[in-house]
Design a protein around this motif. Sequence first.
Motif, PDB file in Angstrom:
ATOM      1  N   THR A  13       0.889  -1.162   0.000  1.00 12.61           N
ATOM      2  CA  THR A  13       0.000   0.000   0.000  1.00 12.61           C
ATOM      3  C   THR A  13       0.924   1.207   0.000  1.00 12.61           C
ATOM      4  OG1 THR A  13      -0.081  -0.297   2.405  1.00 12.61           O
ATOM      5  CG2 THR A  13      -1.971  -1.061   1.161  1.00 12.61           C
ATOM      6  N   GLY A  14       0.913   1.992  -1.085  1.00 10.60           N
ATOM      7  CA  GLY A  14       1.911   3.048  -1.246  1.00 10.60           C
ATOM      8  C   GLY A  14       3.252   2.408  -1.589  1.00 10.60           C
ATOM      9  N   GLY A  15       4.299   3.242  -1.605  1.00  8.28           N
ATOM     10  CA  GLY A  15       5.621   2.710  -1.954  1.00  8.28           C
ATOM     11  C   GLY A  15       6.534   2.573  -0.754  1.00  8.28           C
ATOM     12  N   GLY A  16       6.120   3.166   0.379  1.00  8.80           N
ATOM     13  CA  GLY A  16       7.014   3.309   1.523  1.00  8.80           C
ATOM     14  C   GLY A  16       7.358   2.017   2.237  1.00  8.80           C
ATOM     15  N   HIS A  17       6.392   1.083   2.331  1.00  8.36           N
ATOM     16  CA  HIS A  17       6.656  -0.134   3.102  1.00  8.36           C
ATOM     17  C   HIS A  17       7.729  -0.980   2.410  1.00  8.36           C
ATOM     18  CE1 HIS A  17       3.346   0.930   5.656  1.00  8.36           C
ATOM     19  NE2 HIS A  17       2.534   1.010   4.610  1.00  8.36           N
ATOM     20  N   ARG A  18       7.569  -1.149   1.102  1.00 11.33           N
ATOM     21  CA  ARG A  18       8.561  -1.938   0.357  1.00 11.33           C
ATOM     22  C   ARG A  18       9.921  -1.214   0.351  1.00 11.33           C
ATOM     23  NH1 ARG A  18       8.764  -6.391  -2.958  1.00 11.33           N
ATOM     24  NH2 ARG A  18       6.576  -6.698  -2.490  1.00 11.33           N
ATOM     25  N   ALA A  19       9.897   0.106   0.148  1.00 13.25           N
ATOM     26  CA  ALA A  19      11.164   0.854   0.134  1.00 13.25           C
ATOM     27  C   ALA A  19      11.885   0.684   1.474  1.00 13.25           C
ATOM     28  CB  ALA A  19      10.896   2.334  -0.154  1.00 13.25           C
ATOM     29  N   SER A  20      11.135   0.664   2.574  1.00 14.79           N
ATOM     30  CA  SER A  20      11.739   0.488   3.899  1.00 14.79           C
ATOM     31  C   SER A  20      12.350  -0.904   4.034  1.00 14.79           C
ATOM     32  CB  SER A  20      10.697   0.659   5.009  1.00 14.79           C
ATOM     33  OG  SER A  20      10.162   1.942   4.972  1.00 14.79           O
ATOM     34  N   GLY A 215       4.351  12.106  -5.695  1.00 17.66           N
ATOM     35  CA  GLY A 215       3.134  11.856  -4.905  1.00 17.66           C
ATOM     36  C   GLY A 215       3.136  10.455  -4.331  1.00 17.66           C
ATOM     37  N   GLY A 216       4.280  10.049  -3.755  1.00  9.89           N
ATOM     38  CA  GLY A 216       4.394   8.702  -3.177  1.00  9.89           C
ATOM     39  C   GLY A 216       4.400   7.640  -4.271  1.00  9.89           C
ATOM     40  N   GLY A 217       4.363   6.402  -3.868  1.00 14.76           N
ATOM     41  CA  GLY A 217       4.390   5.305  -4.817  1.00 14.76           C
ATOM     42  C   GLY A 217       3.178   5.274  -5.727  1.00 14.76           C
ATOM     43  N   GLU A 218       2.037   5.786  -5.210  1.00 22.12           N
ATOM     44  CA  GLU A 218       0.796   5.712  -5.983  1.00 22.12           C
ATOM     45  C   GLU A 218       0.572   6.943  -6.862  1.00 22.12           C
ATOM     46  OE1 GLU A 218      -1.079   2.965  -5.729  1.00 22.12           O
ATOM     47  OE2 GLU A 218      -0.250   2.077  -3.910  1.00 22.12           O
ATOM     48  N   VAL A 241       8.690  15.228 -12.975  1.00 25.68           N
ATOM     49  CA  VAL A 241       7.441  14.794 -12.355  1.00 25.68           C
ATOM     50  C   VAL A 241       7.398  13.269 -12.299  1.00 25.68           C
ATOM     51  CG1 VAL A 241       4.929  14.977 -12.398  1.00 25.68           C
ATOM     52  CG2 VAL A 241       6.312  16.805 -13.394  1.00 25.68           C
ATOM     53  N   VAL A 242       7.255  12.748 -11.074  1.00 20.59           N
ATOM     54  CA  VAL A 242       7.185  11.294 -10.887  1.00 20.59           C
ATOM     55  C   VAL A 242       5.732  10.912 -10.621  1.00 20.59           C
ATOM     56  CG1 VAL A 242       7.950   9.354  -9.471  1.00 20.59           C
ATOM     57  CG2 VAL A 242       9.536  11.222  -9.980  1.00 20.59           C
ATOM     58  N   THR A 243       5.152  10.147 -11.527  1.00 20.20           N
ATOM     59  CA  THR A 243       3.730   9.796 -11.365  1.00 20.20           C
ATOM     60  C   THR A 243       3.537   8.439 -10.674  1.00 20.20           C
ATOM     61  OG1 THR A 243       3.679   8.821 -13.576  1.00 20.20           O
ATOM     62  CG2 THR A 243       3.066  11.139 -13.404  1.00 20.20           C
ATOM     63  N   GLY A 266       7.268   7.499 -14.861  1.00 18.75           N
ATOM     64  CA  GLY A 266       6.310   6.628 -14.176  1.00 18.75           C
ATOM     65  C   GLY A 266       6.913   6.227 -12.837  1.00 18.75           C
ATOM     66  N   PHE A 267       6.847   4.953 -12.484  1.00 21.36           N
ATOM     67  CA  PHE A 267       7.463   4.510 -11.232  1.00 21.36           C
ATOM     68  C   PHE A 267       8.971   4.415 -11.448  1.00 21.36           C
ATOM     69  CE2 PHE A 267       8.800   2.008  -7.716  1.00 21.36           C
ATOM     70  CZ  PHE A 267       7.940   2.378  -6.698  1.00 21.36           C
ATOM     71  N   VAL A 268       9.739   5.193 -10.710  1.00 20.70           N
ATOM     72  CA  VAL A 268      11.188   5.263 -10.952  1.00 20.70           C
ATOM     73  C   VAL A 268      11.966   4.442  -9.918  1.00 20.70           C
ATOM     74  CG1 VAL A 268      11.015   7.593 -11.934  1.00 20.70           C
ATOM     75  CG2 VAL A 268      11.500   7.317  -9.495  1.00 20.70           C
ATOM     76  N   ASP A 269      13.156   4.019 -10.322  1.00 25.01           N
ATOM     77  CA  ASP A 269      14.022   3.401  -9.313  1.00 25.01           C
ATOM     78  C   ASP A 269      15.314   4.217  -9.146  1.00 25.01           C
ATOM     79  OD1 ASP A 269      15.314   2.832 -11.606  1.00 25.01           O
ATOM     80  OD2 ASP A 269      15.100   0.653 -11.498  1.00 25.01           O
ATOM     81  N   THR A 283       5.919  17.529  -2.651  1.00 23.29           N
ATOM     82  CA  THR A 283       5.470  16.152  -2.408  1.00 23.29           C
ATOM     83  C   THR A 283       4.331  16.121  -1.410  1.00 23.29           C
ATOM     84  OG1 THR A 283       6.161  13.974  -1.563  1.00 23.29           O
ATOM     85  CG2 THR A 283       7.259  15.859  -0.581  1.00 23.29           C
ATOM     86  N   LYS A 284       3.561  15.044  -1.436  1.00 23.02           N
ATOM     87  CA  LYS A 284       2.661  14.796  -0.303  1.00 23.02           C
ATOM     88  C   LYS A 284       3.562  14.386   0.863  1.00 23.02           C
ATOM     89  CE  LYS A 284       1.671   9.879  -0.644  1.00 23.02           C
ATOM     90  NZ  LYS A 284       1.887   9.422   0.720  1.00 23.02           N
ATOM     91  N   ALA A 285       2.992  14.385   2.071  1.00 23.02           N
ATOM     92  CA  ALA A 285       3.842  14.230   3.259  1.00 23.02           C
ATOM     93  C   ALA A 285       4.170  12.770   3.581  1.00 23.02           C
ATOM     94  CB  ALA A 285       3.166  14.908   4.449  1.00 23.02           C
ATOM     95  N   GLY A 286       4.612  12.018   2.590  1.00 23.60           N
ATOM     96  CA  GLY A 286       4.980  10.612   2.823  1.00 23.60           C
ATOM     97  C   GLY A 286       6.279  10.536   3.625  1.00 23.60           C
ATOM     98  N   PRO A 287       6.319   9.661   4.639  1.00 25.13           N
ATOM     99  CA  PRO A 287       7.496   9.612   5.514  1.00 25.13           C
ATOM    100  C   PRO A 287       8.771   9.183   4.784  1.00 25.13           C
ATOM    101  CG  PRO A 287       6.017   7.767   5.961  1.00 25.13           C
ATOM    102  CD  PRO A 287       5.293   8.685   5.028  1.00 25.13           C
ATOM    103  N   GLY A 288       8.621   8.262   3.801  1.00 25.26           N
ATOM    104  CA  GLY A 288       9.794   7.796   3.061  1.00 25.26           C
ATOM    105  C   GLY A 288      10.390   8.939   2.256  1.00 25.26           C
ATOM    106  N   THR A 289       9.557   9.581   1.464  1.00 16.76           N
ATOM    107  CA  THR A 289      10.026  10.666   0.592  1.00 16.76           C
ATOM    108  C   THR A 289      10.604  11.812   1.418  1.00 16.76           C
ATOM    109  OG1 THR A 289       8.273  10.028  -0.944  1.00 16.76           O
ATOM    110  CG2 THR A 289       9.326  12.158  -1.331  1.00 16.76           C
ATOM    111  N   ILE A 290       9.955  12.152   2.510  1.00 14.55           N
ATOM    112  CA  ILE A 290      10.447  13.251   3.362  1.00 14.55           C
ATOM    113  C   ILE A 290      11.826  12.893   3.927  1.00 14.55           C
ATOM    114  CG2 ILE A 290      10.078  14.458   5.553  1.00 14.55           C
ATOM    115  CD1 ILE A 290       7.101  14.403   5.017  1.00 14.55           C
ATOM    116  N   SER A 291      11.966  11.667   4.423  1.00 17.02           N
ATOM    117  CA  SER A 291      13.259  11.276   5.028  1.00 17.02           C
ATOM    118  C   SER A 291      14.357  11.230   3.974  1.00 17.02           C
ATOM    119  CB  SER A 291      13.138   9.911   5.703  1.00 17.02           C
ATOM    120  OG  SER A 291      12.070   9.913   6.594  1.00 17.02           O
ATOM    121  N   GLU A 292      14.003  10.833   2.771  1.00 20.81           N
ATOM    122  CA  GLU A 292      14.988  10.834   1.686  1.00 20.81           C
ATOM    123  C   GLU A 292      15.422  12.265   1.363  1.00 20.81           C
ATOM    124  OE1 GLU A 292      12.977   6.794  -0.191  1.00 20.81           O
ATOM    125  OE2 GLU A 292      12.640   8.705  -1.183  1.00 20.81           O
ATOM    126  N   ALA A 293      14.443  13.173   1.349  1.00 24.47           N
ATOM    127  CA  ALA A 293      14.754  14.579   1.059  1.00 24.47           C
ATOM    128  C   ALA A 293      15.664  15.169   2.136  1.00 24.47           C
ATOM    129  CB  ALA A 293      13.460  15.388   0.958  1.00 24.47           C
TER     130      ALA A 293
END
Length: 374
Positions: A13-20, A215-218, A241-243, A266-269, A283-293
């Motif tokens: 759900t989202g991209g953050g769990h897998r990225a973690s 905008g997160g993984g989604e 822009v990452v969709t 699209g979905f980038v790696d 960005t939206k306030a996703g914890p993964g993206t924020i911590s990466e920033a």
Amino acid sequence: MRKKKILFLLSDTGGGHRASAMAISEGVAALYPGQYETVIEDVWKRHMPFPINRFPDTYGWITGPGMPLWALMWKLTYYRKMQHLIFSGVAPLVKNSVTPYLRRQQPDLVVCVHPLMNHLGLQWLQSAQLDVPFITVVTDMVTVHSSWICPEVDRCLVSTEKARDLALQLGMPKEKLAVHGQPVSLKFNEIDSDKQKNRQQLGINPDKPTILIVGGGEGTGQIYRIARSIAETIPYGQLLVVTGRNQRLKARMEAVSWEIPTHIYGFVDNMPELMGAADLLVTKAGPGTISEAFIAGLPLILSGYIRGQEAGNVAYVKEHQAGAYAGTTRGLTALARDWLDVNNPILQELARNASCLARPNASLDIAADICKLI
Ligand code: UDP
């Protein structure tokens, strides 16, 4: 010698769990090369019966257009009684499908990086007759939902002191808790501070102020509207822009003729490369993206947040002056234009503040902590 096996339980759900999970896995491989095998499994989708296995597919919608419903669900399920009702209803339905998977895997350690699989996860281990340590790594940064906190786990690792306080309030014993930061890929530590060089390597104009929109993984949030507004009002800039997994958004973006150079992905790696090339992140306030920033030393404009779990992240970024929240597209664009003004020193200040919040070794610290339990 047989490698020890670490099994990560999650739902995409989202991209953050897998990225973690991937980041912790990277940490394990860096600290203990060749000693551990890591398996990352979307248990919900792959091992639950129909239609329960389809619930995660609705996440993009429910945290986007369906947000009021999400906010209601988040609040209602925060109550332990409600959670107990749901988990005890679901447990018998899913036990027979997940337990055989765990028996086949025979992990030496289980790490849960998703709020819905802590209470259930412990039950699955019991029914699979696996007596191995079970660890929760909470990937919500500040506003931790109570379903993350299951005091019976062996260890619970959180990102911030605020999350730790909340976990204590929710009954997690103090000695099981540690604050290591949000697990983020070690690749973010390799970002070069020379933005022009990074832009050249990415194949984009090295000299234009660069705004990255995520905008997160989604790919949720008002990405289209924000990108259009920036393109119309910041003529000297360029956009990345990452969709994410939002293919409709990607198609919509690609159908437009843009006033400024606009690179649509699209979905980038290669998020570290994109952040390394950008001057500003929207960005939206996703914890993964924020911590990466934070690690990339990238100032943030938060364009929205998922109600419930991301609300605290907005306050956290504002409180530490690493960025700002803009509730309207017009306000956001005005802020971006102001910050990108060459005579305005604020962007450097914000970048410094963001760097102060960085936990670049979080994945290594988490890896060391969990491997101690095997
Ligand atoms: N991400 C990625 N590629 C994409 C979009 C996102 O690798 O195309 C990663 C991003 O770098 C971050 C995670 O997905 O690690 C998103 O996590 P976050 O907590 O920000 O939001 P979520 O998607 O979980 O709501």
